[in-house]
Design an enzyme around this catalytic site. Structure first.
Site, short mmCIF file in Angstrom:
data_model
loop_
_atom_site.label_atom_id
_atom_site.label_comp_id
_atom_site.label_asym_id
_atom_site.label_seq_id
_atom_site.Cartn_x
_atom_site.Cartn_y
_atom_site.Cartn_z
N ASP A 431 4.13 -8.74 -4.41
CA ASP A 431 4.50 -7.69 -3.47
C ASP A 431 6.02 -7.65 -3.25
O ASP A 431 6.74 -8.60 -3.61
CB ASP A 431 3.79 -7.97 -2.14
CG ASP A 431 3.36 -6.70 -1.42
OD1 ASP A 431 3.98 -5.64 -1.67
OD2 ASP A 431 2.43 -6.77 -0.60
N ASP A 488 -0.86 2.11 -1.02
CA ASP A 488 -1.69 1.46 0.01
C ASP A 488 -2.73 2.43 0.55
O ASP A 488 -3.59 2.03 1.33
CB ASP A 488 -0.82 0.96 1.16
CG ASP A 488 -0.21 -0.40 0.87
OD1 ASP A 488 -0.59 -1.00 -0.14
OD2 ASP A 488 0.64 -0.84 1.65
C1 DGJ Z 1 1.62 -4.44 1.26
C2 DGJ Z 1 0.66 -4.18 0.15
O1 DGJ Z 1 0.87 -2.92 -0.39
C3 DGJ Z 1 -0.76 -4.38 0.66
O2 DGJ Z 1 -1.68 -4.06 -0.35
C4 DGJ Z 1 -0.91 -5.79 1.11
O3 DGJ Z 1 -0.82 -6.68 0.02
C5 DGJ Z 1 0.14 -6.11 2.16
N1 DGJ Z 1 1.46 -5.77 1.72
C6 DGJ Z 1 0.10 -7.58 2.52
O4 DGJ Z 1 1.06 -7.89 3.43
#
Ligand code: DGJ
Length: 684
Positions: A431, A488
């Site tokens: 991430d 997301d």
């Molecule tokens: C942002 C990501 O896009 C999510 O899928 C998840 O992994 C969160 N971070 C976790 O903090």
């Protein structure tokens, strides 16, 4: 030079080379001298007496009226305006370096015809002394004149990959990503369709700047009408005086078969050249990712229960997301402390991993290596490891680590490597949730170095690129990773559109797509399981909802779609996504065509109430007009009660020629919004 079905022809009049032709592949016996002559422009009043050439790097020193391709200065800041002379060309079987020099500077333009049918182009600048660089464009290409609009991308968190249709006009269309990532805001892709181009027909060009650290794009129409496109790293990204600079690769392609020719070439190039698969033959496993089910609330009992249910639904890889390390109970703390949180995991991660493995799944783990929370042991020990000014504003309560420092990269390599070496892990979700506080190319080179070292040390581990969803998607990161988290937002209605537009650039096999909860966590919208599942099954399929909270009926639907994905994924992931020109704007539709053309699946997503009562015919594409195809509606049971009539597909297969399917199209049953029709096709 030829790459696939396109030709790029260049000439030099003693200075920097310029493109005299870019487009559909020319005959082998084309007379290039005549072609060069045909590309010469006239002059008229009000112009200077010699037209400054639109070269691979237009020169301010030759009075080029538009954006120059190179802006540099002596180390003391004195501007340089070199006028280059052509030195030589160096050839190999499929690449060409064109080398020019001036004022102690050497400018090389490298062009490679890739076997996937795209050109990759790069500019390298060397100097016999330290100089400062403000702007260096990858080789500059002309944009088509027979075009009214260009298509670039914009987006934001939970709404990635939107197409902008921007009219051409005299002046500059400029996009600059200054956040240290390729970015949600304007990913580094550009399509240049000629007038009349559709998904399925017409001429289009496309460019992609393969760099993860932020870019600048300039699409300019000069006062004389010529058009140029430049891509390079964000201005100011080179902060040090140096003797050598290079751009990232620019990927360039042309299609004579509409936007689908662009999509097919980008998909093929990403899948077959850019991504380095640990095991190319491995079918893309069905994921379970626990983020939206439990967030930071980890417990072995809950996650074991979830794993049981995910495996029963058909999951093959279980990904433990954020929250397993340091004291990470929310997003305010612990980034940088890559040790297992013993309050949540008293016996470490082994018991969960053993359980996951006993269910036949592999195990993946979340990291965010480039970041640090001020509330972390790492920051307390090394406050000087952060990037940017001391008094900066945090983002998601976090700061960025300075990856130009070798000791920072060593620490991160050791920390991540220790977890990978000590556990049976085949996958990292990597991430990157914070915008960079400063623009500096060294940061991206440092991140690439960290990825490269970890991949060399753990070659069997696949990596997913996530940056608050789709904030870092480009061929630079995809050369080091194997999947992108497109967004997301897993609301299937949003995803349907997003995946449709992203298919212009990304193949199915790298595009992660998960089934979300009944009520989307990012839009609040409630959608039926069948729609959620089919939308996710269009790409690299997975689940992210809490399987303890779904009904028996929904579990049955999900299991069935999962089984369908498993039965079809090998040919789908090796095939091509073709976008259809739907006559009804409430229907978003694509075909996925097998590489040998022998089978296809058509997805038609109804995303709103139709204006007219009856569905409009949907024309297929990419088929052999003379061949016969058997087409079968896979999910006739999803027809609503209002579908009362004799639509033939509801009752069984039809056999039609490619000509009929592409010319007249097919009539699907009436559908409620949030229905995905799935039509399977087989060539007879
Ligand atoms: C942002 C990501 O896009 C999510 O899928 C998840 O992994 C969160 N971070 C976790 O903090």
């Amino acid at each position: 030079m030829d790459a696939g079905e396109q030709t790029l022809a260049l000439t030099s009049n003693g200075g920097l080379p310029m493109v005299i032709y870019w487009g559909a592949r020319l005959p082998d016996d084309e007379d290039l001298a005549q072609l060069a002559a045909s590309a010469r422009h006239d002059l008229t009043g009000g112009m200077i007496d010699q037209l400054p050439a639109l070269t691979l790097s237009p020169e301010s020193g030759r009075a080029f009226a538009g954006q120059p391709g190179l802006i540099c200065a002596e180390a003391d800041g004195t501007p340089l305006h070199p006028v280059f002379s052509f030195d030589r060309a160096e050839h190999s079987a499929c690449s060409l370096s064109l080398i020019c020099s001036a004022m102690g500077l050497t400018l090389a333009h490298r062009i490679t015809a890739q076997p996937t049918g795209v050109f990759t182009l790069q500019t390298v600048l060397e100097a016999d002394r330290d100089i400062r660089l403000h702007w260096l464009a990858a080789p500059v290409l002309p944009a088509p004149q027979a075009a009214d609009t260009m298509i670039d991308l914009h987006g934001r968190w939970v709404r990635e990959f939107h197409l902008n249709h921007v009219p051409w006009a005299p002046g500059i269309r400029m996009r600059e990503a200054r956040t240290g990532r390729s970015g949600h805001e304007h990913p580094p892709y550009l399509i240049l369709p000629e007038t009349g181009c559709t998904n399925t027909s017409g001429s289009a060009f496309a460019l992609h700047y393969a760099w993860s650290g932020g870019h600048r794009m300039v699409a300019e129409e000069l006062p004389d009408g010529r058009r140029q496109v430049q891509f390079g790293a964000t201005t100011g990204a080179e902060t040090q005086a140096k003797r050598r600079f290079e751009t990232a690769e620019l990927v360039a392609l042309h299609s004579t078969i509409g936007l689908n020719g662009i999509a097919a070439a980008f998909q093929r190039d990403t899948r077959d050249r850019v991504v380095k698969w640990p095991n190319p033959a491995r079918p893309r496993p069905v994921h379970y990712n626990c983020w939206e089910a439990i967030y930071f609330d980890h417990s072995l009992a809950d996650l074991s229960d979830i794993a049981d249910r995910a495996a029963a639904l058909g999951a093959e890889r279980f990904v433990l997301d954020d929250g397993w390390f340091g004291r990470r109970d929310d997003d305010t703390t612990s980034l940088g402390d890559w040790t297992i949180d013993r309050t949540k995991w008293p016996d470490g991660l082994q018991p969960l991993i053993a359980h996951v493995k006993s269910l036949g799944m592999t195990f993946g783990l979340w990291f965010e290596p480039e970041m640090v929370n001020p509330d972390s042991d790492l920051f307390r020990a090394h406050p000087d490891w952060m990037l940017g000014p001391v008094d900066q504003v945090t983002g998601r309560h976090q700061l960025v680590l300075d990856l130009s420092k070798p000791q920072v990269r060593d620490y991160l390599f050791d920390a991540v490597s220790a977890i990978l070496a000590g556990h049976d892990i085949d996958y990292i979700k990597w991430d990157h949730n914070r915008l960079l506080p400063v623009v500096d190319a060294v940061q991206s080179h440092g991140a690439y170095d960290l990825f490269d070292r970890l991949r060399a040390a753990h070659p069997g581990v696949e990596i997913e690129s996530c940056a608050s969803g789709g904030g870092r998607i480009d061929a630079g990161i995809l050369a080091r990773t194997h999947r992108v988290w497109l967004s997301d937002c897993i609301d299937a209605e949003e995803r349907l559109r997003m995946q449709h537009d992203a298919a212009l650039f990304l193949p199915s096999c790298v595009t992660g797509s998960h089934v979300g909860a009944l009520h989307s966590h990012t839009t609040g919208r409630a959608l039926p399981m069948a729609f959620r599942a089919w939308v996710a099954a269009q790409r690299h399929f997975g689940f992210e909802m809490d399987p303890r909270k779904i009904s028996g009926a929904d579990a049955a639907v999900l299991s069935e779609v999962t089984a369908w994905y498993k039965a079809n994924r090998v040919w789908m992931m090796a095939g091509t996504i073709l976008r259809l020109d739907s006559a009804d704007p409430t229907v978003t539709s694509e075909m996925q065509l097998a590489a040998d053309g022998g089978r296809f699946v058509l997805f038609a997503g109804q995303n709103a109430q139709t204006v007219q009562i009856l569905p409009r015919p949907l024309r297929l594409t990419g088929l052999d007009p003379a061949a016969l195809y058997r087409i079968t509606l896979r999910n006739a049971g999803d027809a609503p009660p209002q579908s009362r009539g004799p639509n033939a597909l509801k009752n069984g297969p039809l056999t039609l020629s490619g000509r009929a399917l592409m010319g007249q199209g097919i009539l699907l049953p009436v559908a409620w919004p949030a229905t995905m029709w799935v039509v399977e096709g087989e060539r007879l």
